[in-house]
Write an enzyme that holds these catalytic residues in place. Structure first.
Site, mmCIF file in Angstrom:
data_model
loop_
_atom_site.group_PDB
_atom_site.id
_atom_site.type_symbol
_atom_site.label_atom_id
_atom_site.label_comp_id
_atom_site.label_asym_id
_atom_site.label_seq_id
_atom_site.Cartn_x
_atom_site.Cartn_y
_atom_site.Cartn_z
ATOM 1 N N LYS A 180 -8.130 4.418 -20.317
ATOM 2 C CA LYS A 180 -8.404 4.755 -21.706
ATOM 3 C C LYS A 180 -7.156 4.606 -22.573
ATOM 4 C CE LYS A 180 -12.483 5.897 -20.010
ATOM 5 N NZ LYS A 180 -12.355 6.041 -18.571
ATOM 6 N N ARG A 214 0.814 -1.213 0.000
ATOM 7 C CA ARG A 214 0.000 0.000 0.000
ATOM 8 C C ARG A 214 0.850 1.267 0.000
ATOM 9 N NH1 ARG A 214 -2.964 1.757 4.364
ATOM 10 N NH2 ARG A 214 -2.814 -0.283 5.371
ATOM 11 N N ASP A 274 -7.750 17.535 -16.917
ATOM 12 C CA ASP A 274 -8.007 16.155 -17.313
ATOM 13 C C ASP A 274 -7.538 16.019 -18.759
ATOM 14 O OD1 ASP A 274 -9.069 13.719 -18.202
ATOM 15 O OD2 ASP A 274 -10.782 13.855 -16.851
ATOM 16 N N TYR A 277 -16.186 14.859 -17.540
ATOM 17 C CA TYR A 277 -16.678 13.489 -17.468
ATOM 18 C C TYR A 277 -17.810 13.437 -16.445
ATOM 19 C CZ TYR A 277 -16.739 8.603 -15.987
ATOM 20 O OH TYR A 277 -17.132 7.342 -15.628
#
Length: 391
Positions: free
Chosen positions: A212, A68, A187, A122
């Site tokens: 993407k 982590r 973004d 988005y």
């Protein structure tokens, strides 16, 4: 010491960044480290490293501590993406939304919960801000209104360009200037560093849904923020505390995806530009949106029923998401932006007749044949279409 260069073309960095040490290790392909924890017989030293991480968020020196805190395979991807975006660091997360959430939590922890944002974004990013799920408050404005929307407690300005799904473009240098000392987050999912590097235009933070184009094959879910090392340290601390870590196998797939990113984006962009031109000349289409910087995304509005187009494709896959080697089409008002209030959606230019097409690597003639059939009969269309809208 070998002091040769270090300025390389993007296509070269896409292949070699994050892999520069492999030959010295006697390796060609990057290794995948799937360990969740790592042995250490010196607990005092481990305590000191954990204390250092808690103070600055800097990656611990020496061997890994725990999955982590970080992972060597994921770190390779982060190094590569930072190189491509021209930033000092990058921090990867389990999804694009996890990455955006971490940015909001970093700023919120400093008492800076107000966000200035420009629509469209988005749909889930819009919802996260509008609903205040992380305690944030948002002021929506247009690019020209950013400076006037800033407040003493503004922690972030958020834009997406080209925007999802209208492909509207923003002058990043102008917005960055308007932000003053407030960090600008861009973004960059649609453009990728192949077409646009926001950090060079004044953005402090560059967000990607790595699901993407960075992954590029529709088989990995991830997000990443490219930024300076100071902000990266805070993001790592949030990632450690919240657990939004990227799996090592996903990190490996992303690093592999980056190696072909320039080739894929340029090839898909050529097909998208051709399809945009054909759609703009088609009387069944009322408007086409295609960015001035290019790219593999095309949005278009039809005179007829957009749902019939979705139902009519056979080669193109009717599915949410984008950026894969195969072409995808979806109806934003029904899927990706359904969660946005209908009036806000329409005000941002997301009409009920808008379709979003992610162009893949198929032959453009095959894609056009599929679209042509899905659009239906040509007779009886009401008016001539507009030319592709750019910018």
């Amino acid at each position: 010491m070998d002091t040769r260069r270090i300025t390389r073309a993007l296509a070269t960095d896409a292949v070699h960044a994050g892999r520069d040490d492999l030959a010295g290790l006697g390796l060609h392909a990057p290794p995948i480290d799937l360990s969740t924890t790592y042995p250490s017989y010196d607990s005092r030293a481990e305590a000191a490293r954990i204390d250092a991480f808690a103070t600055t968020g800097a990656e611990p020196e020496g061997p890994p501590v725990y999955g982590r805190l970080g992972n060597p395979t994921v770190a390779r991807f982060e190094t590569a993406l930072a190189r491509l975006e021209g930033t000092g660091a990058a921090v990867a997360f389990a999804s694009g939304m996890a990455a955006l959430s971490a940015v909001l939590l970093v700023r919120g922890s400093m008492g800076l919960r107000h966000v200035v944002a420009v629509r469209p974004l988005y749909g889930c990013s819009d919802h996260l801000l509008t609903a205040g799920l992380l305690g944030s408050e948002v002021t929506w404005t247009d690019p020209a209104g950013v400076a006037d929307a800033l407040r003493p407690d503004t922690g972030l300005v958020l834009v997406e360009t080209p925007a999802n799904p209208t492909l509207a473009e923003i002058d990043l240098r102008a917005v960055a200037h308007a932000c003053g000392s407030v960090p600008l987050l861009v973004d960059n999912t649609f453009a990728t560093p192949v077409l646009q590097r926001p950090a060079e235009q004044g953005a402090r933070l560059v967000l990607h849904s790595a699901t993407k184009y960075l992954g590029g094959h529709g088989d990995v879910l991830a997000g990443v923020v490219a930024c300076d090392e100071e902000f990266a340290g805070r993001l790592r601390q949030v990632r450690f505390a919240t657990g939004g870590v990227l799996h090592p196998l996903a990190g490996y797939l992303l690093l592999r995806g980056l190696s072909t990113l320039p080739v894929r984006v340029r090839a898909a962009s050529a097909g998208a530009a051709e399809l945009a031109a054909r759609l703009a000349a088609d009387p069944r289409v009322s408007r086409v949106h295609y960015p001035s910087i290019g790219g593999a995304m095309v949005s278009f509005e039809v005179h007829g029923d957009p749902h019939e187009v979705i139902a009519g494709v056979r080669l193109i896959t009717p599915a949410v998401s984008l950026g894969s080697v195969d072409s995808l089409i979806q109806h934003p008002a029904s899927i990706s932006h359904r969660i946005v209030d209908a009036d806000d959606r329409r005000d941002a230019g997301v009409s009920d007749r808008l379709l979003r097409l992610s162009v893949g690597l198929e032959d453009v003639e095959d894609l056009w044949a599929d679209l042509d059939a899905a659009l239906g009969e040509r007779a009886g269309t009401p008016e001539r279409p507009e030319a592709p809208a750019q910018g």
